[in-house]
Design an enzyme around this catalytic site. Sequence first.
Site, mmCIF file in Angstrom:
data_model
loop_
_atom_site.group_PDB
_atom_site.id
_atom_site.type_symbol
_atom_site.label_atom_id
_atom_site.label_comp_id
_atom_site.label_asym_id
_atom_site.label_seq_id
_atom_site.Cartn_x
_atom_site.Cartn_y
_atom_site.Cartn_z
ATOM 1 N N ASN A 1 0.727 -1.259 -0.025
ATOM 2 C CA ASN A 1 -0.010 -0.045 -0.043
ATOM 3 C C ASN A 1 0.850 1.233 -0.089
ATOM 4 O O ASN A 1 2.125 1.246 -0.241
ATOM 5 C CB ASN A 1 -0.806 0.087 1.121
ATOM 6 N N ALA B 1 1.298 0.884 11.747
ATOM 7 C CA ALA B 1 1.809 0.368 10.384
ATOM 8 C C ALA B 1 0.341 0.317 9.685
ATOM 9 O O ALA B 1 -0.719 -0.056 10.057
ATOM 10 C CB ALA B 1 2.228 -0.912 10.557
ATOM 11 N N ILE C 1 -2.554 -7.587 13.497
ATOM 12 C CA ILE C 1 -1.507 -7.580 14.796
ATOM 13 C C ILE C 1 -2.000 -6.775 15.837
ATOM 14 O O ILE C 1 -1.836 -7.091 16.914
ATOM 15 C CB ILE C 1 -0.121 -6.722 14.083
ATOM 16 N N LYS D 1 -11.133 -3.872 18.068
ATOM 17 C CA LYS D 1 -9.672 -4.151 18.099
ATOM 18 C C LYS D 1 -9.194 -3.734 19.806
ATOM 19 O O LYS D 1 -8.109 -3.874 19.874
ATOM 20 C CB LYS D 1 -8.891 -3.303 17.435
HETATM 21 N N1 CTP Z 1 -3.879 -3.335 11.558
HETATM 22 C C1 CTP Z 1 -2.988 -4.409 12.028
HETATM 23 N N2 CTP Z 1 -2.916 -5.410 11.367
HETATM 24 C C2 CTP Z 1 -3.609 -5.580 10.188
HETATM 25 C C3 CTP Z 1 -4.396 -4.329 9.932
HETATM 26 C C4 CTP Z 1 -4.422 -3.218 10.703
HETATM 27 O O1 CTP Z 1 -2.194 -4.359 13.094
HETATM 28 N N3 CTP Z 1 -3.596 -6.701 9.427
HETATM 29 C C5 CTP Z 1 -3.846 -2.015 12.609
HETATM 30 C C6 CTP Z 1 -3.230 -0.747 11.849
HETATM 31 O O2 CTP Z 1 -1.965 -0.732 12.286
HETATM 32 C C7 CTP Z 1 -4.063 0.270 12.607
HETATM 33 C C8 CTP Z 1 -5.611 -0.268 12.876
HETATM 34 O O3 CTP Z 1 -5.177 -1.710 12.782
HETATM 35 O O4 CTP Z 1 -3.655 0.629 13.751
HETATM 36 C C9 CTP Z 1 -6.514 -0.220 11.658
HETATM 37 O O5 CTP Z 1 -6.062 -0.402 10.506
HETATM 38 P P1 CTP Z 1 -7.228 0.010 9.110
HETATM 39 O O6 CTP Z 1 -5.965 -0.138 7.639
HETATM 40 O O7 CTP Z 1 -7.489 1.595 9.513
HETATM 41 O O8 CTP Z 1 -8.116 -0.992 9.168
HETATM 42 P P2 CTP Z 1 -8.223 -2.632 8.984
HETATM 43 O O9 CTP Z 1 -8.225 -3.291 10.429
HETATM 44 O O10 CTP Z 1 -7.163 -2.823 7.851
HETATM 45 O O11 CTP Z 1 -9.588 -2.493 8.232
HETATM 46 P P3 CTP Z 1 -10.262 -1.903 6.847
HETATM 47 O O12 CTP Z 1 -8.960 -2.334 5.932
HETATM 48 O O13 CTP Z 1 -11.331 -3.035 6.465
HETATM 49 O O14 CTP Z 1 -10.690 -0.516 7.238
#
Ligand code: CTP
Length: 294
Positions: free
Chosen positions: A105, A170, A201, A236
């Site tokens: 990304n 992240a 994570i 979360k």
């Molecule tokens: N995060 C994480 N591990 C993942 C996805 C996200 O630790 N596999 C953490 C990111 O670091 C952030 C939070 O979760 O603090 C939210 O991430 P975001 O990208 O906004 O959302 P997603 O959980 O990925 O959900 P969506 O893409 O459906 O909005």
Amino acid sequence: MCHIFVNIVPFGLCFFSECFGITITSAITQKNIKYLQSLGYDFIFGNEGKLACGDYGLGRMSEPDDIINYLDILFHKTKPLDGIEALVTAGPTQEPIDPVRFISNKSSGIQGYLIAEELVKNGANVSLISGPTNLSTPSNLSNFIKVETAEEMLKVFLKKIPKDLFISVAAVTDWKINYNKHKMKKEEGTPKLKLIDNPDILKSISFHKKRPKLVVGFAAETKHLTQNAIKKIKQKKCDFIIANNVSKSKEVFGGNMNEVAIINTKGIILKLKKMDKKKLAKKIVKEVIVPSLN
Ligand code: CTP
């Protein structure tokens, strides 16, 4: 090469803030640096960028602000986060498709690195786990670990769960793909890629039996910013979510400005005006982290 050499006699401190030009990477310069370090001299290493000689690379002198920050850390004896153990994740993750391709990304890692730097400045012992970025490593971290994939990030994290604070900046890539050992060839036809869920994570750590005292997540949203962020804070199990409007992705990713709202478990929202990422890092540490841990 030019350098600023500072010898602060009453404190018994000597350090160099260097502007080497491209010679920073040469073996002889590296050898000399190691030798001076072995004698107790300290270095404030510079940044990557356009050099006076016209080349591009490592070897620019640190920004005056960064030199001042460094000295600030050195001389301020008691700081609000002294003794706090913190871990920050930053940057994107890259999920390989084959030996030459990956999905990822647009995250640059800037905001996470600035938060890590600000935590250090406030006295915390900071581990930074970073996906691939082009940024220079913040000074005075306790640990700096570079990873590529979400699974690597989680694996490293589980060995280093901090007792006090986790800030999850992240942009973890949500899906991986079955890895092809050999480069996929066009002549084999358009590949059908099957996405597989990556671990979350933030959620794994929030629900872990060794959960740090304070867990702060980010939410990257292009619509329904606050509703989605409120959902995420519950799902979360975070104490705070920094909700980030990324609809103008060209400005946010790789840029210096950010516009966020800060949400707590009661859904209370503090909407902040657009500001540069450094100022925002300071605000998050001063107004969210320090009061929550004291
Ligand atoms: N995060 C994480 N591990 C993942 C996805 C996200 O630790 N596999 C953490 C990111 O670091 C952030 C939070 O979760 O603090 C939210 O991430 P975001 O990208 O906004 O959302 P997603 O959980 O990925 O959900 P969506 O893409 O459906 O909005």
